[in-house]
Motif scaffolding. Structure first.
Motif, short mmCIF file in Angstrom:
data_model
loop_
_atom_site.label_atom_id
_atom_site.label_comp_id
_atom_site.label_asym_id
_atom_site.label_seq_id
_atom_site.Cartn_x
_atom_site.Cartn_y
_atom_site.Cartn_z
N ARG A 96 31.41 47.96 69.16
CA ARG A 96 32.52 48.14 70.08
C ARG A 96 32.37 49.48 70.79
N VAL A 97 32.43 49.44 72.13
CA VAL A 97 32.24 50.66 72.92
C VAL A 97 33.49 51.04 73.71
N GLY A 98 34.49 50.16 73.70
CA GLY A 98 35.70 50.48 74.44
C GLY A 98 36.72 49.37 74.34
N ASN A 99 37.89 49.64 74.91
CA ASN A 99 38.97 48.65 74.96
C ASN A 99 39.56 48.63 76.37
N GLY A 100 39.48 47.48 77.01
CA GLY A 100 40.11 47.32 78.31
C GLY A 100 39.30 47.80 79.49
N ALA A 101 38.46 48.82 79.28
CA ALA A 101 37.66 49.36 80.39
C ALA A 101 36.43 50.03 79.82
N TYR A 102 35.35 49.99 80.59
CA TYR A 102 34.11 50.63 80.14
C TYR A 102 33.18 50.81 81.33
N ASP A 103 32.53 51.98 81.38
CA ASP A 103 31.51 52.24 82.40
C ASP A 103 30.15 51.86 81.81
N LEU A 104 29.63 50.74 82.28
CA LEU A 104 28.40 50.18 81.72
C LEU A 104 27.18 50.75 82.44
N LYS A 105 26.25 51.31 81.67
CA LYS A 105 24.99 51.80 82.22
C LYS A 105 23.91 50.74 82.01
N VAL A 106 23.23 50.39 83.10
CA VAL A 106 22.16 49.39 83.05
C VAL A 106 20.86 50.09 83.44
N PRO A 107 20.01 50.45 82.46
CA PRO A 107 18.77 51.17 82.78
C PRO A 107 17.86 50.35 83.70
N LYS A 108 17.02 51.06 84.44
CA LYS A 108 16.08 50.40 85.34
C LYS A 108 15.17 49.47 84.55
N ASN A 109 14.89 48.30 85.14
CA ASN A 109 13.99 47.29 84.56
C ASN A 109 14.51 46.71 83.25
N SER A 110 15.83 46.67 83.08
CA SER A 110 16.38 46.10 81.85
C SER A 110 17.65 45.31 82.15
N CYS A 111 18.11 44.58 81.13
CA CYS A 111 19.36 43.83 81.21
C CYS A 111 20.23 44.21 80.02
N VAL A 112 21.54 44.13 80.20
CA VAL A 112 22.49 44.46 79.14
C VAL A 112 23.51 43.34 79.04
N GLU A 113 23.72 42.85 77.80
CA GLU A 113 24.71 41.81 77.57
C GLU A 113 26.01 42.45 77.09
N VAL A 114 27.10 42.06 77.73
CA VAL A 114 28.42 42.58 77.39
C VAL A 114 29.28 41.44 76.85
N ARG A 115 29.99 41.72 75.76
CA ARG A 115 30.90 40.73 75.19
C ARG A 115 32.31 41.30 75.19
N ILE A 116 33.25 40.48 75.66
CA ILE A 116 34.66 40.86 75.69
C ILE A 116 35.40 39.91 74.74
N SER A 117 36.17 40.48 73.83
CA SER A 117 36.85 39.63 72.86
C SER A 117 38.26 40.13 72.57
N LYS A 118 39.12 39.17 72.27
CA LYS A 118 40.49 39.47 71.82
C LYS A 118 41.05 38.20 71.20
N ASP A 119 41.75 38.38 70.10
CA ASP A 119 42.35 37.22 69.44
C ASP A 119 43.25 36.47 70.41
N GLY A 120 43.07 35.15 70.44
CA GLY A 120 43.90 34.31 71.29
C GLY A 120 43.29 34.03 72.65
N PHE A 121 42.08 34.62 72.91
CA PHE A 121 41.43 34.41 74.20
C PHE A 121 39.98 34.01 73.99
N ILE A 122 39.46 33.28 74.97
CA ILE A 122 38.07 32.84 74.89
C ILE A 122 37.15 34.05 75.05
N ARG A 123 36.21 34.19 74.15
CA ARG A 123 35.27 35.30 74.22
C ARG A 123 34.46 35.22 75.51
N TYR A 124 34.29 36.37 76.18
CA TYR A 124 33.62 36.43 77.48
C TYR A 124 32.27 37.13 77.28
N VAL A 125 31.20 36.47 77.71
CA VAL A 125 29.85 37.04 77.59
C VAL A 125 29.21 37.06 78.97
#
Length: 442
Positions: free
Chosen positions: A258-287
């Motif tokens: 876990r890196v944050g709640n509600g907001a986050y500044d995501l760094k995506v290094p050059k030549n790479s990909c980053v997967e982000v997951r958003i979760s909260k009880d009662g809601f569909i997990r977002y990937v």
């Protein structure tokens, strides 16, 4: 005849004496200006004649060159040929200002009105009612500029002036070309900039552009520290995505952390990909995946991730009875056969298929009951085994509730055990099963 001849000789004698002993009065516009007679052969100083005004006797076979000087003014040299007729009084005007300019380092260029005049030292001459701009510069140093005036309403130029380049300067080349450059929080502009580093100090330089990770570097100009480079580059390559979520307290996870709640500044290094997951009880997990690679869609500057209500959550209840062996003792007086019948009857009221039934060992399992939702698959079953001690009949009942996230995948089946994990909730239609068994057997 003799008298006329005598007059003629007298006139010629007087004329000759006048022609060969001509004297003139030299007067300067400054009372403290010096008059110096120069040698004919090298224009060196021969004799100081006086100050303010002097009488000059024009010598035969001499250039009669006189230099008029005053500190802070350009010297004037006058030549008076004895064979010419001169007015008795000669006015000399000193009105061009002179400043002796010196500079360090000695190889720094000295420019006047944008033209290179020399290095180390020059004489600056400023004509009356004019002004000149002097700039001293050298690569790696911040240039110094000064304007000198020869005007009545302006500051009088000094006799001498010394320039010392001490502040350093770094030419910072920026990519992308429209990135903004700032030092110590003060914006300099967009694109390539000259970074000034005062002597004995350090400056923090930042390069920013929406959608990119900031570049930051500290340059120092202190004794004992390495010299700053003459040129440097700031290339913004890593991308930045400002993520916000709805609900605004959803957990943001990267790589399982876990890196944050509600907001986050995501760094995506050059030549790479980053997967982000958003979760909260009662809601569909977002990937979601963000990539910073050639031939891939650029990451957005901002991304608003709105989660949908999870039907699996609204169709279930939180329970501390899920995935736990609950021992249910059978009350005294209830025959084992009757107890087993009641137990089996209760379970078949919730589950259609019994996978294993063994009265002798007191073991019973149901088949997996599966329910599909948009975000996940929920599977539920009951496992019954003999429990308690030999003196009292008891059964251990475990209601197994497990979840497998789909995350956009539809190839999860009930047999993919490795994809299911225990779920601390029970579908509402199974809620009350354990309580009913306890109520009827105890």
């Amino acid at each position: 005849m003799n008298f006329k001849h005598l007059l003629t000789i007298s006139f010629l004698t007087l004329f000759s004496a006048s022609a060969f002993s001509q004297k003139i009065m030299l007067q300067a516009n400054h009372s403290d200006a010096k008059f110096i007679l120069l040698n004919d052969y090298d224009d060196s100083d021969k004799q100081e004649l006086g100050t303010g005004s002097v009488e000059l006797k024009l010598e035969k076979d001499s250039k009669n060159r006189v230099k008029i000087t005053k500190p802070g003014y350009q010297a004037v040299v006058k030549e008076y040929n004895r064979n010419l007729k001169w007015d008795k009084e000669q006015k000399i005007t000193l009105d061009t200002r002179q400043v002796d300019i010196t500079a360090e380092p000695f190889d720094a260029e000295i420019l006047v009105d944008g033209r290179v005049i020399g290095t180390k030292a020059i004489y600056l001459f400023i004509q009356k009612d004019r002004f000149l701009t002097v700039e001293v510069k050298k690569p790696g140093f911040a240039p110094v500029t000064k304007v000198y005036y020869n005007q009545p309403d302006k500051e009088t130029p000094p006799f001498k002036d010394h320039f010392t380049l001490r502040d350093r300067q770094v030419r910072l080349e920026v990519q992308p070309a429209d990135a903004t450059v700032a030092t110590n929080g003060v914006t300099l502009g967009k694109g390539n900039q000259d970074i000034r580093i005062p002597f004995g100090d350090c400056v923090t330089t930042t390069v920013t552009k929406d959608g990119f990770v900031n570049f930051e570097k500290v340059f120092c100009n202190k004794e004992g520290d390495p010299e700053p480079p003459i040129r440097d580059k700031a290339v913004l390559e890593d991308r930045l995505v400002k993520i916000t979520t709805a609900p605004n307290d959803a957990a943001v996870e990267i790589g399982g952390k876990r890196v944050g709640n509600g907001a986050y500044d995501l760094k995506v290094p050059k030549n790479s990909c980053v997967e982000v997951r958003i979760s909260k009880d009662g809601f569909i997990r977002y990937v979601k995946n963000y990539c910073n690679q050639t031939n891939m869609q650029e990451p957005p500057l901002t991304d608003f991730l709105e989660m949908k209500v999870d039907e699996a959550y609204t169709s279930s209840v939180s329970s501390d009875l899920a995935n736990v062996r609950i021992t249910v003792p059978v009350r005294a007086g209830l025959a084992p056969e009757e107890a087993w019948r009641i137990l089996s009857s209760i379970i078949t009221g919730y589950f259609d298929i019994l996978e294993t039934v063994d009265y002798n060992t007191g073991y019973l399992t149901t088949s997996w009951q599966v329910q599909n939702f948009q975000s996940s698959i929920i599977r539920t079953r009951v496992i019954v085994s003999s429990g308690g001690n030999s003196n009292q009949l008891a059964y251990a009942v475990k209601l197994v509730s497990q979840e497998a996230f789909l995350d956009g995948k539809s190839n999860v089946t009930v047999k993919d055990d490795e994809k299911f994990t225990d779920w601390a909730r029970i579908l509402k239609k199974y809620d009350g099963l354990i309580q009913e068994i306890q109520a009827r057997l105890q």
